[in-house]
Design an enzyme around this catalytic site. Structure first.
Site, short mmCIF file in Angstrom:
data_model
loop_
_atom_site.label_atom_id
_atom_site.label_comp_id
_atom_site.label_asym_id
_atom_site.label_seq_id
_atom_site.Cartn_x
_atom_site.Cartn_y
_atom_site.Cartn_z
N PRO A 92 0.83 -1.21 0.00
CA PRO A 92 0.00 0.00 0.00
C PRO A 92 0.86 1.25 0.00
CG PRO A 92 0.08 -0.96 2.20
CD PRO A 92 0.78 -1.93 1.29
N CYS A 93 0.41 2.28 -0.72
CA CYS A 93 1.10 3.57 -0.72
C CYS A 93 0.05 4.66 -0.62
CB CYS A 93 1.97 3.74 -1.96
SG CYS A 93 1.23 3.20 -3.49
N GLN A 94 0.24 5.61 0.30
CA GLN A 94 -0.82 6.55 0.65
C GLN A 94 -0.38 8.00 0.69
OE1 GLN A 94 -1.51 4.63 4.45
NE2 GLN A 94 -3.40 3.71 3.71
N ASN A 109 4.41 6.01 3.00
CA ASN A 109 4.85 5.13 1.92
C ASN A 109 5.99 4.22 2.37
OD1 ASN A 109 3.01 6.25 0.09
ND2 ASN A 109 4.41 7.93 -0.40
N VAL A 112 6.34 0.74 0.83
CA VAL A 112 6.87 0.69 -0.53
C VAL A 112 8.40 0.66 -0.47
CG1 VAL A 112 6.92 1.83 -2.77
CG2 VAL A 112 4.85 1.92 -1.38
#
Length: 457
Positions: A92-94, A109, A112
Site C-alpha cells: 500500500p502507498c498513501q 509510503n 513501498v
C-alpha cells in the site's frame, strides 16, 4: 552399462516469494504458471491463515516486511542460498502531499520502501509490483516515477511504458484495472507485458479479433442457488441435479478437466461441497428494490450494481477496515436473483477455482477476494516471466492435502495466537456496523436517505 540421465535444467520450477500476499491471488496465478511460491509474507493473521490453508506447502510469514530481512525470509522459506527468481506483491502507498520532499520519503509510503529493500536484499532475477490504477494519474505519477528511479538505483530495469491491465482482457468476467510494474535485474533479459487475450463481452471494440471473455452467466449459471440452504453454513452439499450445465469457464473452476490445474499442484478436495455460501438476510424491501433494478444498472438506494448476465461484473472491492467502520464490501446483485452474490460467487467472478477457500464469514471472505489479484491475470503475467527465464516447467505429479479447515473460522485474536504474533489490526466493531446498516435501511425505507457509497447491505 547404466547411462546417467541428467535432468534438463530448463524444466525446473522457478522460485517466487510473495510479499503482501493476502489470501493468495498472485500466489495461485504464479503457481499455475509453474512457479513454486516458497514464502508468503502477510501481516493480517486472518489472511495468513487462509493462505496457509490453500497453500500448505508454502512458508507463511505473518509479519510486516519492515521487521524482516532478506536473509530472514530465506531462512523461514527454507531455501538457503538458492537464487530467487522473482519477488511479487503490491504494498500500500498513501502519501502524496509533502511539499519539497520526495514522496517516497513520506512515512505513509514506508512499506513501498521496504518492498524495494527486500527486493534489493533477495536480489531476484525479476520483480512484479502491483498497485491501483490511480497511481498513474495526477500527482501520483510523480511518485510512480520516483519509485521507478529507486528500483533502477537498486540495479533493476523497469519495463516502460508501464501498463494498467484490465482483468476482463485476460479471461476474467470482471472489469478490474490494476497497475503492474515489471522489473528485471540488469543481468536478466528484459520482458514484455502479456498481450490481451479476450475481448470484454458486450464492449467489443471495432476491429477487435479477440474472442469474447466469459460472462457473469458463464461464471455463475451452473451454481446451485445458495438461498435454498441453511443461512449459517459456509459449505453445503447440493444434490447432483441442483448443479447446472457448466460453461467452459465454469468447467475450469470446478476442476472438471485435467487441464484445469494448469501447472499448479493438484489439491485433494471434495468437488461436491459448495463452500463459502453463507447467505445474506436481505429485507423484503431490499429484495423488491433489487428485483426492480435492471441488469447492468445501479440500485439507487444501496448503490449496488446489478450484474448483467451477458456482460462482466463491476470491480469487486474489499470494503473498509476496522478503522473506517468495518463495512462489508459492496457485493453486486445477482443477475437473476434478488440478492447479493455470495462469497463463492464472488470467487467465480474473480477467477478463483472452487477448491480454493476463504474465511467462512462474509466480511473477511469478501475482503480477501476484493484485495486479491485475479489468478488468471496473475497467470498471464507469470507466463511472461517463465519465458524470460528460459524455463519450461511441467505439471507436478504431487497431489497436496489442503490445510486444517479450522484455519478458515478463526477470529482475529485466535489467528494471532495461532501464529504466535500480536494482533496487528483492531477488532471489528460488529455492533456499531450493524447499527449503521440498520439505520441506513430505515432511512432508505422512509425515502430520506440515498447512500453516497455502496458500503451497506
Amino acid at each position: 552399462m547404466t547411462r546417467l540421465v541428467v535432468p534438463d535444467a530448463r524444466q525446473r520450477r522457478p522460485i517466487a516469494i510473495d510479499l503482501f500476499a493476502g489470501v493468495g491471488g498472485l500466489s495461485l496465478g504464479f503457481e499455475q504458471a509453474g512457479f513454486d511460491v516458497v514464502a508468503a509474507v502477510e501481516i493480517d493473521p486472518i489472511h495468513a491463515a487462509a493462505h496457509l490453508y490453500n497453500f500448505p506447502h508454502c512458508a507463511v510469514i505473518p509479519r510486516s516486511i519492515a521487521d524482516l530481512s532478506g536473509d530472514a525470509v530465506r531462512q523461514l522459506a527454507g531455501i538457503g542460498d538458492r537464487p530467487v527468481d522473482i519477488v511479487i506483491g503490491g504494498p500500500p502507498c498513501q502519501g502524496f502531499s509533502l511539499m519539497g520532499q520526495r514522496m517516497l520519503d513520506d512515512p505513509r509510503n514506508g512499506l513501498v520502501r521496504e518492498y524495494v529493500r527486500i527486493v534489493r536484499e533477495l536480489a531476484p532475477a525479476y520483480f512484479l509490483f502491483e498497485n491501483v490504477k490511480g497511481l498513474t494519474q495526477g500527482q501520483h505519477r510523480g511518485f510512480l516515477q520516483e519509485l521507478v528511479e529507486t528500483f533502477q538505483s537498486a540495479g533493476y530495469r523497469v519495463v516502460q511504458p508501464w501498463k494498467v491491465l484490465n482483468a476482463a482482457h485476460f479471461g476474467v468476467p470482471q472489469h478490474r484495472e490494476r497497475l503492474f510494474l515489471l522489473g528485471a535485474r540488469e543481468v536478466s533479459p528484459l520482458l514484455e507485458y502479456p498481450p490481451e487475450q479476450t475481448a470484454i463481452p458486450g464492449r467489443r471494440r471495432s476491429g477487435d479479433a479477440l474472442p469474447p471473455g466469459p460472462t457473469c452467466r458463464d461464471a455463475l449459471g451452473d451454481l446451485p442457488d445458495a438461498e435454498t440452504f441453511d443461512t449459517r453454513l459456509d459449505g453445503v452439499w447440493p444434490a447432483a441435479d441442483a448443479w447446472g450445465s457448466p460453461s467452459d469457464y465454469a468447467r475450469t473452476l470446478r476442476g472438471l478437466d485435467q487441464e484445469s490445474w494448469h501447472l499448479a499442484y493438484r489439491r485433494r478436495w471434495d468437488p461436491e461441497l459448495m463452500t463459502d455460501s453463507a447467505r445474506t438476510d436481505h429485507t423484503p424491501i431490499s429484495r423488491k428494490r433489487f428485483r426492480e433494478t435492471p441488469p447492468g444498472r445501479i440500485e439507487p438506494v444501496s448503490r449496488f450494481f446489478r450484474l448483467p448476465a451477458d456482460g462482466v461484473s463491476n470491480t469487486l472491492r474489499a470494503g473498509t477496515d476496522s478503522a473506517r467502520g468495518a463495512f462489508t464490501s459492496p457485493r453486486p446483485i445477482h443477475y437473476a436473483l434478488a440478492r447479493c452474490v455470495t462469497v463463492r460467487e464472488m470467487a467465480r467472478l474473480h477467477g478463483f477455482p472452487d477448491w480454493f477457500r476463504f474465511h467462512r464469514t462474509k466480511w473477511h471472505g469478501a475482503r480477501q477476494i476484493g484485495n486479491a489479484v485475479p489468478p488468471p491475470l496473475a497467470r498471464a503475467l507469470a507466463n511472461r516471466f517463465v519465458a524470460a527465464l528460459g524455463l519450461r516447467p511441467g505439471a507436478p505429479e504431487a497431489v497436496l492435502d489442503l490445510g486444517d479447515p479450522s484455519l478458515l473460522a478463526l477470529e482475529m485474536s485466535d489467528a494471532a495466537r495461532r501464529f504466535g504474533v500480536e494482533v496487528p489490526i483492531a477488532a471489528r466493531d460488529r455492533k456499531s456496523g450493524a447499527r449503521k446498516r440498520k439505520q441506513a435501511e430505515v432511512e432508505a425505507h422512509r425515502g430520506t436517505h440515498v447512500a453516497p457509497r455502496p458500503q451497506t447491505e
